[in-house]
Design a protein around this motif. Structure first.
Motif, mmCIF file in Angstrom:
data_model
loop_
_atom_site.group_PDB
_atom_site.id
_atom_site.type_symbol
_atom_site.label_atom_id
_atom_site.label_comp_id
_atom_site.label_asym_id
_atom_site.label_seq_id
_atom_site.Cartn_x
_atom_site.Cartn_y
_atom_site.Cartn_z
ATOM 1 N N UNK A 185 69.671 45.967 60.749
ATOM 2 C CA UNK A 185 69.010 46.893 59.834
ATOM 3 C C UNK A 185 68.109 46.087 58.904
ATOM 4 N N UNK A 186 66.866 46.523 58.790
ATOM 5 C CA UNK A 186 65.849 45.801 58.014
ATOM 6 C C UNK A 186 65.564 46.551 56.714
ATOM 7 N N UNK A 243 64.436 56.260 54.486
ATOM 8 C CA UNK A 243 65.263 55.681 55.548
ATOM 9 C C UNK A 243 64.723 56.065 56.907
ATOM 10 N N UNK A 244 64.772 55.111 57.837
ATOM 11 C CA UNK A 244 64.477 55.399 59.231
ATOM 12 C C UNK A 244 65.265 56.633 59.660
ATOM 13 N N UNK A 245 64.556 57.636 60.186
ATOM 14 C CA UNK A 245 65.173 58.918 60.474
ATOM 15 C C UNK A 245 66.239 58.915 61.544
ATOM 16 N N UNK A 277 56.627 53.031 57.973
ATOM 17 C CA UNK A 277 55.968 53.961 58.894
ATOM 18 C C UNK A 277 55.705 53.315 60.253
ATOM 19 N N UNK A 278 55.418 52.014 60.248
ATOM 20 C CA UNK A 278 55.138 51.301 61.496
ATOM 21 C C UNK A 278 56.398 50.922 62.255
ATOM 22 N N UNK A 279 57.559 51.145 61.671
ATOM 23 C CA UNK A 279 58.816 50.804 62.328
ATOM 24 C C UNK A 279 59.270 49.378 62.110
ATOM 25 N N UNK A 280 58.623 48.638 61.205
ATOM 26 C CA UNK A 280 59.012 47.247 60.931
ATOM 27 C C UNK A 280 60.124 47.160 59.894
ATOM 28 N N UNK A 281 60.377 48.250 59.161
ATOM 29 C CA UNK A 281 61.461 48.335 58.193
ATOM 30 C C UNK A 281 62.279 49.589 58.469
#
Length: 582
Positions: free
Chosen positions: A35-36, A559-561, A291-295
């Motif tokens: 998890x980032x 948070x990442x959904x 938004x880019x998926x890096x976090x």
């Protein structure tokens, strides 16, 4: 965000009320992902006794365990390393005096990474270490000095008795709420073994210090025990720290809590295989990375960006938003040792230059409460009848004139004669480089200029700014503080004993009436009497304005959904160790 200081209390650790029971870990699905997480500032170090930054505390809580933690719902201290809650009793010591004794037993299954049990010796070492002269942070010492002696049981290495002269308001938190260190790591040479707790707690600032204590302090203060050898009893271990870039924690394979069913106990859960913290000061960069998926998780989001994220739609990379209330408040510290700020009339005038209502509407999008002092507005003892200083330029001008300020040379900046010299009302306000901090400072600057106060904005790196605040090398500073979950002790931050470079009275404020109120408050156990003293404390601060208290905000989390997370009222507002797939 406004800079966060660890100035009011050390008790930021969470917990939850739960009876731990054994289970077969093979019956549970293992979450093997990394998890980032974005943090907005690098930790100053990872050593709970010495660290000063909120980011340090956030990461340390997964590396170290305390005896007890706070339940995130009830805010009741709850056993973690202890078998059960401590037993507290009052002892008659003669001559009409009494002492408090706290007895507890460390869990037999709690172990260090080398497989050895956590014992009373480790606890005793921890309490002694923070008392050693030349240790670079005295925050723990200010609290631990309430303890008079620590006694170990010769027949049971897990049992401990702690004595204190009086029933101090935070005694249970002090005795059981600090991270416990492994003696075999942090004092492998046994430098502290021959010193009793009584001896160390009795040392004064001018006491002679022998060579062993100097050697220990030098070692303990070193980078080795803050960046390299960072070892506790927590579920995660430090794998890598890239300066100003990232910090990687990995779940321990042999952690003592792996065999426990901790599904309802946040501090004994370790869902992600790795916690990777990216140090990203810029909020927009963090949002873009999410938004880019890096976090996977971003907090400390500005209210404006949070409103924009509410409009974000992406079915491939969904984002879940949270805005829990949080035990935190923002304030502008006034260095009362500065000649221009030594007069409460001048400080009150500055308080009238802050439009709190506009700040809440425009900067926080109505997700904040006004506050008049260090107690959080949700606390029962909060003095709700004391109104924040309202935005009033006319009142500010009147107070400045009463303090002796006028524009004698007609240059647009107020001045006054002081010891034969002309003193200009020219101030500098320090803030971090974050947008929110600078926006708050700008609001004050714009109003100040309208009444003849010259105010220079001074954006700084967080570390440098806090160093200047601690050293008293500033005029005004935008800060944030985190009141505790339990009873708030004002002594470290507002008593005159703690004015100066080694104290946490950042405003350098001395007031005899306030000192007396704080001293009574600390030893009061009756709730009604304590609330009356809290009111007196808040009233004095309100009248003297050594700091301009602003708002208590909600925190904002994205948070990442594809994940879920446990949120909380305590900083940072979430438990990253509970992040798991939906």
């Amino acid at each position: 965000m406004l800079p966060t200081s660890k100035c009011l209390t050390l008790f930021t650790i969470l917990g939850t009320l739960f009876l731990l029971s054994c289970s077969n870990p093979n019956d549970q699905e293992v979450f093997s992902e990394q998890v980032r997480i974005r943090i907005n500032q690098a930790p100053d170090r990872l050593n709970p006794i010495l660290s000063s930054y909120a980011s340090s505390v956030q990461i340390e809580r997964w590396l170290f365990n305390a005896l007890q933690e706070y339940d995130p719902t009830t805010m009741v201290m709850t056993p973690v390393l202890l078998e059960e809650s401590p037993q507290i009793s009052t002892l008659d010591v003669g001559n009409g005096k009494s002492a408090t004794q706290v007895d507890f037993r460390i869990r037999s299954d709690a172990r260090w990474d080398n497989g050895e049990p956590i014992t009373g010796r480790d606890y005793l070492f921890t309490m002694k270490a923070c008392l050693v002269p030349d240790i670079e942070n005295s925050s723990w010492k200010n609290f631990v000095s309430q303890i008079t002696d620590i006694r170990l049981d010769d027949e049971d290495s897990q049992s401990v008795s702690v004595l204190a002269n009086e029933a101090y308001m935070q005694l249970e938190e002090i005795i059981t709420g600090f991270s416990v260190y492994p003696e075999y790591v942090y004092d492998s040479a046994g430098l502290l073994q021959d010193y009793s707790f009584k001896y160390l707690v009795g040392l004064s600032a001018d006491s002679a210090v022998d060579e062993n204590l100097r050697v220990f302090a030098k070692q303990f203060n070193s980078a080795e025990f803050s960046r390299e050898n960072v070892i506790g009893s927590g579920a995660y271990e430090l794998i890598e720290w890239k300066s100003q870039q990232s910090i990687l924690l990995r779940r321990k394979d042999n952690w003592w809590g792996n065999d426990l069913d901790a599904s309802n106990h946040p501090f004994l859960r370790a869902e992600p295989a790795e916690l990777l913290y990216y140090i990203i000061p810029d909020e927009q960069t963090a949002i873009t990375s999410l938004k880019d998926g890096a976090l996977d998780l971003v907090s400390e989001i500005t209210p404006e960006q949070f409103q924009e994220l509410k409009k974000y739609q992406n079915s491939e990379r969904p984002i879940e938003l949270f805005a829990p209330s949080i035990l935190q408040y923002y304030y502008i510290a006034c260095n009362t040792q500065r000649a221009a700020l030594s007069d409460p009339l001048t400080r009150k005038a500055l308080a009238h230059l802050i439009d709190i209502k506009l700040m809440i509407e425009e900067l926080f999008y109505n997700e904040a409460l006004p506050t008049i002092g260090p107690l959080h507005p949700t606390k029962n003892a909060y003095a709700s009848d004391l109104e924040p200083y309202g935005y009033d330029l006319s009142k500010a001008r009147s107070l400045l004139a009463e303090a002796g300020w006028s524009d004698s040379d007609q240059d647009g900046i107020l001045d006054r004669r002081r010891q034969g010299a002309l003193e200009k009302l020219e101030l500098k306000i320090n803030t971090t480089r974050s947008q929110l901090g600078q926006d708050v400072a700008t609001l004050l600057k714009q109003a100040a200029e309208r009444v003849g106060v010259s105010l220079e904005l001074n954006p700084m790196d967080t570390r440098a700014m806090l160093q200047d605040v601690r050293a008293g090398d500033y005029d005004l500073a935008c800060l944030a503080a985190r009141p505790p979950a339990g009873n708030y002790d004002p002594y470290p931050n507002w008593h005159s004993d703690n004015v100066g470079a080694n104290g946490n009275n950042f405003c350098n404020f001395s007031n005899a009436a306030l000192d007396q109120t704080i001293e009574k408050l600390r030893l009061t156990t009756d709730d009604k009497e304590r609330d009356l003293l809290y009111y007196q404390f808040q009233k004095i601060l309100h009248d003297e304005q050594p700091a301009i208290f602003l708002v208590a905000p909600s925190t904002r989390i994205a948070l990442n959904g594809k994940y879920k997370v446990l949120t909380s009222i305590l900083k940072p507002g979430y438990f990253e160790n509970t992040i798991a797939p939906l």
